[in-house]
Scaffold this active site. Structure first.
Site, PDB file in Angstrom:
ATOM      1  N   GLN A  14       0.674  -1.315   0.038  1.00 49.17           N
ATOM      2  CA  GLN A  14      -0.155   0.090  -0.003  1.00 49.17           C
ATOM      3  C   GLN A  14       0.958   1.252   0.018  1.00 49.17           C
ATOM      4  OE1 GLN A  14      -2.279   0.888   3.416  1.00 49.17           O
ATOM      5  NE2 GLN A  14      -3.365   2.538   2.466  1.00 49.17           N
ATOM      6  N   TYR A 144       1.990  -7.273  16.486  1.00 46.21           N
ATOM      7  CA  TYR A 144       2.282  -6.257  15.683  1.00 46.21           C
ATOM      8  C   TYR A 144       2.793  -5.119  16.641  1.00 46.21           C
ATOM      9  CZ  TYR A 144       1.639  -2.534  12.106  1.00 46.21           C
ATOM     10  OH  TYR A 144       1.969  -1.340  11.268  1.00 46.21           O
ATOM     11  N   LYS A 148       6.730  -3.581  16.482  1.00 46.27           N
ATOM     12  CA  LYS A 148       6.835  -2.320  16.439  1.00 46.27           C
ATOM     13  C   LYS A 148       7.723  -1.638  17.469  1.00 46.27           C
ATOM     14  CE  LYS A 148       5.516  -1.934  12.170  1.00 46.27           C
ATOM     15  NZ  LYS A 148       6.443  -1.721  10.952  1.00 46.27           N
TER      16      LYS A 148
END
Ligand code: NAD
Length: 314
Positions: A14, A144, A148
């Site tokens: 994306q 996730y 991070k």
């Protein structure tokens, strides 16, 4: 413009598609190499070099970087929040090892700069919900978010210990029309436009009052490039910068779309992604980025909605 040779890893995704095209405009088509595990995104075809590459294969990655004379890397390959909850082990493995491979090679080859995005997903239920500051309680609950947050401190470590000039932004949910989203919790804010134009109806996987921090892709691309082009001494935050533009709920974006498509309607069937969304802040305070390197967003909800609909109609 310069002698930089840039490698974009995860260029078919994306953000990758739009970032690659933007970098090619600045640095020249031949100086920005797109790479991905999957095939080249059709939007990139004919616009510059492409190599098929797995960021997990450190040896091959290293060979390519030397062979192509790479001086900067933008690492975008990752497994996103919603997909990560379905396969936590894979998300941890790719998000961590991919970053460590790149940081290690950057150190060995003395690359000029590395870009790696973090996310608002580092924040958890104990972080402030409104105007969440740069430094605060950070206790992520998704794999996730954990990956991070750990990644941010690896970046900080490589900068302090080895002088690797790695820079990072905590992106909010990114909204775009060019390339499909990759399995994040904020994907609803993209799906809603497609469904509004095709069926004049959208069933949302969040509740109507789920506020989340968001940003239109042109702002995110500009932020990324401005961060990377800022003088080294201006980048004082070596974990990752809070970055903010707009905050809205599904109900609010639906009302904005209704101004353009009066027959549009929305209903709500929340799923597991609501729990993820509820663990995140509703809005972000990015004063530090604004002060350090002059960040300013351009698109508000109304301007973004008009632009999205105009482009998707074409
Ligand atoms: P995406 O899923 O659309 O794209 C990621 C790309 O990486 C894909 O094209 C995929 O094929 C590629 N990839 C996966 N594994 C790979 C591997 N082993 N080797 C090489 N390429 C591989 O994701 P995106 O939305 O473009 O996100 C890019 C980065 O920005 C990620 O780090 C993501 O966590 C971060 N981010 C995105 C958002 C968002 O809203 N899109 C928000 C916050 C942070």
């Amino acid at each position: 413009m310069t002698k930089e040779k840039i490698l974009v890893i995860g260029a078919s995704g994306q953000i990758g598609v739009e970032l690659t095209l933007a970098l090619r405009k600045i640095y020249g088509e031949q100086n920005v190499i797109a790479s991905d595990l999957r095939e080249q995104n059709p939007l990139l075809q004919g616009s510059g070099p492409y190599v098929s590459l797995d960021v997990m294969n450190k040896e091959m990655l290293h060979v390519q970087i030397i062979r192509q004379g790479v001086t900067q890397i933008y690492l975008l390959a990752a497994i996103l929040s919603a997909t990560g909850e379905k396969n936590p082990a894979l998300a941890w493995h790719l998000n961590m090892q991919g970053l460590l491979n790149v940081l290690d090679i950057a150190k060995e080859e003395k690359l000029n700069k590395v870009y790696w995005p973090s996310s608002i997903a580092v924040f958890g239920p104990t972080s402030p919900k409104k105007d969440c500051p740069q430094k605060t309680i950070i206790e992520p609950i998704t794999v996730y978010g954990i990956s991070k947050y750990a990644g941010e401190f690896w970046c900080n470590y490589y900068f302090n210990k080895y002088g690797v000039d790695v820079r990072s932004l905590r992106y909010p949910g990114l909204i775009s029309y060019k390339s499909a989203p990759g399995g994040g919790t904020t994907d609803y804010a993209i799906e809603i436009f497609h469904e509004a134009l095709e069926h004049e109806h959208y069933t949302c996987f969040l509740e109507k009052d789920t506020y989340l921090p968001m940003m239109y892709m042109p702002d995110a691309i500009r932020a990324t490039i401005e961060l990377m082009e800022a003088p080294r001494e201006k980048i004082k935050e070596r974990t990752s910068y809070n970055l903010s533009a707009i905050s809205f709920s599904p109900e609010e974006i639906a009302a904005e779309i209704k101004k353009h498509i009066p027959g549009f309607s929305i209903d709500y069937k929340p799923d597991y992604r609501l729990d993820i969304a509820k663990s995140w802040p509703q809005s972000i305070d990015d004063t530090v980025a604004r002060n350090d390197w002059g960040w300013q967003h351009e698109f508000d909800l109304a301007a973004m909605t008009t632009d999205m609909l105009e482009n998707l109609k074409q």
